[in-house]
Design a protein around this motif. Structure first.
Motif, short mmCIF file in Angstrom:
data_model
loop_
_atom_site.label_atom_id
_atom_site.label_comp_id
_atom_site.label_asym_id
_atom_site.label_seq_id
_atom_site.Cartn_x
_atom_site.Cartn_y
_atom_site.Cartn_z
N SER A 108 -4.29 -0.86 8.08
CA SER A 108 -3.79 -1.03 8.76
C SER A 108 -1.98 -1.48 8.63
N GLN A 109 -1.91 -2.41 7.70
CA GLN A 109 -0.90 -2.73 7.66
C GLN A 109 0.56 -1.23 6.90
N VAL A 110 -0.59 -0.42 6.16
CA VAL A 110 0.29 0.36 5.52
C VAL A 110 0.77 1.51 6.98
N LEU A 111 -0.18 1.41 7.87
CA LEU A 111 0.16 2.58 8.95
C LEU A 111 0.82 2.13 10.29
N GLY A 112 1.43 0.94 9.94
CA GLY A 112 2.05 -0.04 10.45
C GLY A 112 3.63 -0.04 10.14
N ASN A 113 3.68 0.63 8.95
CA ASN A 113 4.99 0.97 8.26
C ASN A 113 5.37 -0.74 7.57
N ASN A 114 3.98 -1.83 7.13
CA ASN A 114 3.98 -3.29 6.68
C ASN A 114 3.72 -3.51 5.74
N ALA A 115 3.71 -2.03 4.68
CA ALA A 115 2.92 -2.81 3.48
C ALA A 115 3.13 -0.42 2.75
N ALA A 116 2.94 -1.07 1.43
CA ALA A 116 3.18 0.03 0.65
C ALA A 116 1.23 0.82 0.56
N VAL A 117 1.23 1.64 0.01
CA VAL A 117 0.04 2.48 -0.43
C VAL A 117 -0.49 1.54 -1.61
N GLU A 118 0.31 1.58 -2.41
CA GLU A 118 0.28 1.67 -3.88
C GLU A 118 -1.03 1.00 -4.21
N PRO A 119 -1.22 -0.38 -3.74
CA PRO A 119 -2.39 -1.62 -3.67
C PRO A 119 -3.48 -0.99 -2.97
N LEU A 120 -3.94 0.07 -2.82
CA LEU A 120 -5.06 0.63 -2.12
C LEU A 120 -5.43 1.55 -3.24
N LEU A 121 -4.61 2.76 -3.94
CA LEU A 121 -4.54 3.49 -5.09
C LEU A 121 -5.00 2.43 -6.44
N GLU A 122 -4.39 1.62 -6.57
CA GLU A 122 -4.73 0.89 -7.70
C GLU A 122 -5.96 -0.14 -7.89
N ILE A 123 -6.31 -0.69 -7.01
CA ILE A 123 -7.83 -1.13 -6.61
C ILE A 123 -8.54 -0.07 -6.45
N ASN A 124 -8.41 1.70 -6.20
CA ASN A 124 -9.27 2.51 -6.09
C ASN A 124 -9.07 3.06 -7.90
N MET A 125 -8.40 2.99 -8.80
CA MET A 125 -7.82 3.16 -9.68
C MET A 125 -9.02 2.17 -11.09
#
Length: 125
Positions: free
Chosen positions: A95-112
């Motif tokens: 939700s924060q990423v969609l609101g342009n208040n956070a980067a997507v990288e933490p989501l990618l790091e979790i998945n990795m």
């Protein structure tokens, strides 16, 4: 072509390697992670694809959370709790990423990190 050759080809085409549930999980998480990473790189030019990839990642984590909340789940309780927490984090952070208040990288790091763990489980067991 001999009948034996025809039979070998017919059976060889239907023979598929046995896939475990962990293999299926690994493949699904890997595909979604790849899509999200690629969509994030094109976010400025194709925001719709980025939103779709983010949504797929959310759906994945919702499914994982549902799986670990099942009483019949065989994973250790501590691991189930951590996966559930990561699902909650993914929902909020997306939700924060969609609101342009956070980067997507933490989501990618979790998945990795999850992919590394699944790969390790496949190698040892």
């Amino acid at each position: 072509m001999t009948p034996q050759t025809l039979a070998q080809r017919a059976y060889a085409q239907t023979a598929a390697p046995t896939r475990t549930p962990r293999d299926t999980e690994y493949e699904a998480i890997s595909k979604i992670t790849h899509r999200l990473k690629a969509a994030a790189a094109r976010k400025a030019t194709d925001f719709g694809a980025f939103v779709q990839a983010l949504h797929e990642n959310r759906r994945l984590w919702t499914l994982l959370a549902t799986g670990v909340s099942d009483d019949d789940n065989a994973l250790p309780h501590d691991l189930r709790a951590r996966i559930f927490y990561l699902a909650e984090f993914t929902e909020q952070h997306s939700s924060q990423v969609l609101g342009n208040n956070a980067a997507v990288e933490p989501l990618l790091e979790i998945n990795m990190a999850v992919l590394r763990g699944l790969r390790q489980m496949r190698a040892t067991g």
